[in-house]
Design an enzyme around this catalytic site. Sequence first.
Site, PDB file in Angstrom:
ATOM      1  CG  HIS A  58      -2.155  -1.058   1.289  1.00 35.91           C
ATOM      2  ND1 HIS A  58      -3.142  -0.872   1.843  1.00 35.91           N
ATOM      3  CD2 HIS A  58      -2.019  -2.174   0.483  1.00 35.91           C
ATOM      4  CE1 HIS A  58      -3.968  -1.985   1.478  1.00 35.91           C
ATOM      5  NE2 HIS A  58      -3.436  -2.615   0.611  1.00 35.91           N
ATOM      6  CD  GLU A  60      -2.117   4.505   2.835  1.00 41.08           C
ATOM      7  OE1 GLU A  60      -3.174   5.011   3.058  1.00 41.08           O
ATOM      8  OE2 GLU A  60      -1.651   3.650   2.306  1.00 41.08           O
ATOM      9  CB  CYS A  88      -6.505  -0.047   4.952  1.00 46.45           C
ATOM     10  SG  CYS A  88      -5.005  -0.407   4.737  1.00 46.45           S
ATOM     11  CB  CYS A  91      -2.188   2.054   5.838  1.00 46.18           C
ATOM     12  SG  CYS A  91      -1.748   1.028   4.452  1.00 46.18           S
TER      13      CYS A  91
END
Length: 170
Positions: A58, A60, A88, A91
């Site tokens: 992801h 991040e 999410c 993250c």
Amino acid sequence: MMNKHEHFMHIALEQAAEALAQGEFPVGAVIVHQGRVVASGQRLHTLEQKESVNEIDHAEVLALRTLLAQETAIDPAGLVVYATMEPCLMCYSTLLLNGIRRIFYAYEDVMGGGTNLPLAQLNPLYAEMEVMVTPHVLRQQSLELFQRFFANPENQYWKDSLLANYTLSQ
């Protein structure tokens, strides 16, 4: 006139647009310290494997990995994250565990956003954290990227999900 939060979100949006151009889920993130971008990332490997999607790379997390790979000592309390989508749960908790307490995001993740996690109800490690989350910075620009992603019939990632349907109905 653009404020500093919009400025940094524009940079995250550039990361997201690059991801979208590569067929990836359009999430971009930047980490800022003292008014300067110190790391950035974009979603990778969304559609690499048809049967099993990589849900680790992801934006991040990749931005944080980039930051941590640098040889500079930066106090995490001074870091700010700008992400084109609400982080999410993975993250969000990863950012928190790495000392980041200020997060700005553009588009809400109605299906998997983690920033509404009730930290005060969790164990002491999380319960004592003071976190500032600011939503909807340049939301419309981010929404448009997600709409383009979900409207593309070649993209099967989260197709017909709550997030896809919500995004396309906006």
